[in-house]
Design a protein around this motif. Structure first.
Motif, PDB file in Angstrom:
ATOM      1  N   VAL A 140       3.893  19.036  -0.646  1.00  0.00           N
ATOM      2  CA  VAL A 140       3.642  18.070  -1.714  1.00  0.00           C
ATOM      3  C   VAL A 140       2.167  17.705  -1.694  1.00  0.00           C
ATOM      4  CG1 VAL A 140       5.975  17.091  -1.864  1.00  0.00           C
ATOM      5  CG2 VAL A 140       4.349  16.116  -0.251  1.00  0.00           C
ATOM      6  N   GLU A 141       1.665  17.342  -2.857  1.00  0.00           N
ATOM      7  CA  GLU A 141       0.261  16.954  -2.988  1.00  0.00           C
ATOM      8  C   GLU A 141       0.124  15.446  -2.828  1.00  0.00           C
ATOM      9  OE1 GLU A 141      -3.311  16.743  -6.311  1.00  0.00           O
ATOM     10  OE2 GLU A 141      -1.356  17.542  -6.891  1.00  0.00           O
ATOM     11  N   LEU A 142      -0.710  15.035  -1.883  1.00  0.00           N
ATOM     12  CA  LEU A 142      -1.080  13.623  -1.763  1.00  0.00           C
ATOM     13  C   LEU A 142      -2.354  13.445  -2.581  1.00  0.00           C
ATOM     14  CD1 LEU A 142      -0.484  12.872   2.019  1.00  0.00           C
ATOM     15  CD2 LEU A 142       0.903  12.155   0.065  1.00  0.00           C
ATOM     16  N   ALA A 143      -2.269  12.755  -3.697  1.00  0.00           N
ATOM     17  CA  ALA A 143      -3.402  12.619  -4.605  1.00  0.00           C
ATOM     18  C   ALA A 143      -4.313  11.451  -4.241  1.00  0.00           C
ATOM     19  CB  ALA A 143      -2.899  12.459  -6.040  1.00  0.00           C
ATOM     20  N   GLY A 144      -3.765  10.431  -3.581  1.00  0.00           N
ATOM     21  CA  GLY A 144      -4.575   9.261  -3.266  1.00  0.00           C
ATOM     22  C   GLY A 144      -3.745   8.174  -2.612  1.00  0.00           C
ATOM     23  N   LEU A 145      -4.337   6.992  -2.568  1.00  0.00           N
ATOM     24  CA  LEU A 145      -3.697   5.800  -2.010  1.00  0.00           C
ATOM     25  C   LEU A 145      -3.819   4.688  -3.050  1.00  0.00           C
ATOM     26  CD1 LEU A 145      -5.297   5.995   1.555  1.00  0.00           C
ATOM     27  CD2 LEU A 145      -3.025   6.782   0.874  1.00  0.00           C
ATOM     28  N   LYS A 182      -9.377  -2.644  -0.037  1.00  0.00           N
ATOM     29  CA  LYS A 182      -9.922  -1.722  -1.034  1.00  0.00           C
ATOM     30  C   LYS A 182     -11.127  -0.965  -0.463  1.00  0.00           C
ATOM     31  CE  LYS A 182      -9.930  -4.790  -4.511  1.00  0.00           C
ATOM     32  NZ  LYS A 182     -10.109  -5.320  -5.871  1.00  0.00           N
ATOM     33  N   HIS A 183     -11.987  -1.658   0.264  1.00  0.00           N
ATOM     34  CA  HIS A 183     -13.156  -1.028   0.891  1.00  0.00           C
ATOM     35  C   HIS A 183     -12.710   0.071   1.858  1.00  0.00           C
ATOM     36  CE1 HIS A 183     -17.058  -0.547   2.783  1.00  0.00           C
ATOM     37  NE2 HIS A 183     -16.471  -0.756   3.950  1.00  0.00           N
ATOM     38  N   ARG A 184     -11.762  -0.234   2.705  1.00  0.00           N
ATOM     39  CA  ARG A 184     -11.293   0.751   3.691  1.00  0.00           C
ATOM     40  C   ARG A 184     -10.585   1.937   3.030  1.00  0.00           C
ATOM     41  NH1 ARG A 184     -11.647  -0.645   9.079  1.00  0.00           N
ATOM     42  NH2 ARG A 184     -12.313  -2.781   9.452  1.00  0.00           N
ATOM     43  N   LEU A 185      -9.807   1.691   1.984  1.00  0.00           N
ATOM     44  CA  LEU A 185      -9.134   2.790   1.293  1.00  0.00           C
ATOM     45  C   LEU A 185     -10.143   3.693   0.584  1.00  0.00           C
ATOM     46  CD1 LEU A 185      -5.972   0.992  -0.120  1.00  0.00           C
ATOM     47  CD2 LEU A 185      -6.139   2.468   1.893  1.00  0.00           C
ATOM     48  N   THR A 186     -11.198   3.108   0.052  1.00  0.00           N
ATOM     49  CA  THR A 186     -12.267   3.913  -0.549  1.00  0.00           C
ATOM     50  C   THR A 186     -12.908   4.800   0.511  1.00  0.00           C
ATOM     51  OG1 THR A 186     -12.688   2.290  -2.288  1.00  0.00           O
ATOM     52  CG2 THR A 186     -14.486   3.814  -1.762  1.00  0.00           C
ATOM     53  N   ARG A 210      -6.583   1.938  -7.124  1.00  0.00           N
ATOM     54  CA  ARG A 210      -6.233   3.332  -6.840  1.00  0.00           C
ATOM     55  C   ARG A 210      -7.437   3.985  -6.184  1.00  0.00           C
ATOM     56  NH1 ARG A 210      -2.344   6.031 -10.187  1.00  0.00           N
ATOM     57  NH2 ARG A 210      -3.786   7.740 -10.480  1.00  0.00           N
ATOM     58  N   HIS A 211      -7.174   4.802  -5.187  1.00  0.00           N
ATOM     59  CA  HIS A 211      -8.235   5.469  -4.417  1.00  0.00           C
ATOM     60  C   HIS A 211      -7.836   6.938  -4.280  1.00  0.00           C
ATOM     61  CE1 HIS A 211      -9.535   1.378  -3.346  1.00  0.00           C
ATOM     62  NE2 HIS A 211      -8.235   1.149  -3.367  1.00  0.00           N
ATOM     63  N   MET A 212      -8.526   7.801  -5.046  1.00  0.00           N
ATOM     64  CA  MET A 212      -8.109   9.198  -5.142  1.00  0.00           C
ATOM     65  C   MET A 212      -8.883  10.084  -4.166  1.00  0.00           C
ATOM     66  SD  MET A 212      -5.899   8.430  -7.333  1.00  0.00           S
ATOM     67  CE  MET A 212      -5.186  10.002  -7.804  1.00  0.00           C
ATOM     68  N   VAL A 216       0.861  -1.184   0.000  1.00  0.00           N
ATOM     69  CA  VAL A 216       0.000   0.000   0.000  1.00  0.00           C
ATOM     70  C   VAL A 216       0.897   1.233   0.000  1.00  0.00           C
ATOM     71  CG1 VAL A 216      -1.839   1.263   1.193  1.00  0.00           C
ATOM     72  CG2 VAL A 216      -1.756  -1.244   1.335  1.00  0.00           C
ATOM     73  N   THR A 217       0.618   2.161  -0.922  1.00  0.00           N
ATOM     74  CA  THR A 217       1.413   3.383  -1.015  1.00  0.00           C
ATOM     75  C   THR A 217       0.506   4.607  -1.075  1.00  0.00           C
ATOM     76  OG1 THR A 217       1.464   3.446  -3.443  1.00  0.00           O
ATOM     77  CG2 THR A 217       3.223   2.204  -2.338  1.00  0.00           C
ATOM     78  N   ALA A 218       1.094   5.759  -0.773  1.00  0.00           N
ATOM     79  CA  ALA A 218       0.457   7.038  -1.039  1.00  0.00           C
ATOM     80  C   ALA A 218       0.803   7.427  -2.474  1.00  0.00           C
ATOM     81  CB  ALA A 218       0.965   8.104  -0.068  1.00  0.00           C
ATOM     82  N   LEU A 219      -0.122   8.084  -3.147  1.00  0.00           N
ATOM     83  CA  LEU A 219       0.101   8.587  -4.501  1.00  0.00           C
ATOM     84  C   LEU A 219       0.302  10.097  -4.427  1.00  0.00           C
ATOM     85  CD1 LEU A 219      -2.751   6.681  -6.387  1.00  0.00           C
ATOM     86  CD2 LEU A 219      -0.296   6.151  -6.424  1.00  0.00           C
TER      87      LEU A 219
END
Length: 171
Positions: free
Chosen positions: A147-152, A57-61, A167-169, A11-14
Motif C-alpha cells: 500500500v502507498e503511504l502518501a502522508g500524515l 505540525k512542525h514535527r510532521l513537516t 496534511r503533510h505529504m 494523527v493518522t497516516a494517509l
C-alpha cells in the motif's frame, strides 16, 4: 459536536488514492452503516492536546517534506474482538510514530502511550460471532499487498466526523 473551541487532535497516516479507495470500499461493505462516518484510516495517535498543534505540525513537516514515502503493506488480518482490521506493516512508519511518541511522551493518553498496532479497521461494533465470520471469510483468500503511504494528517475531534487540521505529504 463539542463546539468550535479547543479539541483533541488525532494523527493518522494517509494512503494513496487507489489504496484509500480499496480500504473505503471494504469499510463500506463490512462496517455497520450507521457507524461508518469516517473514511478508512490508520491512527498513529488518538488524543493529543490542542496545545500541541503547532509543535505537532512542525514535527510532521520534518518527517515528510522532501522525504520518500515509507514502504508499507497490508500484512495480515487482525481480530478486534467486535470487529476486523487489516494489519499495516511499515518499519519506517513505526519509527516515525516512535519518534513522535518520544517527543510528546508527557502528553500521551494511556491508549497512545501503550503499544501501537498499526491497522485499518474495516468492521467494528458488531457481535464477536459476526466479526469471527468476517475474519474467517477474509482469511480464506487473503494475500499480503503493498500500500502507498502518501502522508500524515492531523484532525480535530469534536465528537462527530473529524475536522481536518493539517496534511503533510511525502515526496
Amino acid at each position: 459536536m463539542l463546539g468550535q473551541g479547543p479539541a483533541p487532535i488525532i494523527v493518522t497516516a494517509l494512503f494513496g488514492r487507489n489504496d484509500q479507495g480499496w480500504f473505503d470500499a471494504q469499510r463500506a461493505e463490512f462496517f455497520p452503516p450507521e457507524r461508518n462516518v469516517l473514511a478508512a484510516h490508520c491512527t498513529l495517535f488518538h488524543h493529543l492536546p490542542p496545545s500541541a498543534a503547532e509543535e505537532l505540525k512542525h514535527r510532521l513537516t520534518q518527517e515528510t517534506r522532501g522525504i520518500r514515502a515509507p514502504v508499507a503493506r497490508v500484512g495480515g488480518l487482525m481480530s478486534l474482538g467486535r470487529g476486523v482490521a487489516y494489519r499495516i506493516e511499515s518499519p519506517a512508519l513505526v519509527a516515525i510514530r516512535g519518534g513522535l511518541a518520544e517527543a510528546f511522551a508527557g502528553l500521551l493518553t494511556p491508549q497512545d502511550a501503550g503499544g501501537w498496532r498499526p491497522h485499518v479497521t474495516i468492521q467494528n461494533k458488531v457481535t464477536p460471532s459476526v466479526a469471527k465470520l468476517l475474519l474467517d471469510r477474509l482469511a480464506r483468500d487473503f494475500k499480503p499487498r503493498d500500500v502507498e503511504l502518501a502522508g500524515l494528517a492531523t484532525w480535530w475531534y469534536r465528537g462527530g466526523p473529524w475536522e481536518p487540521l493539517s496534511r503533510h505529504m511525502f515526496a
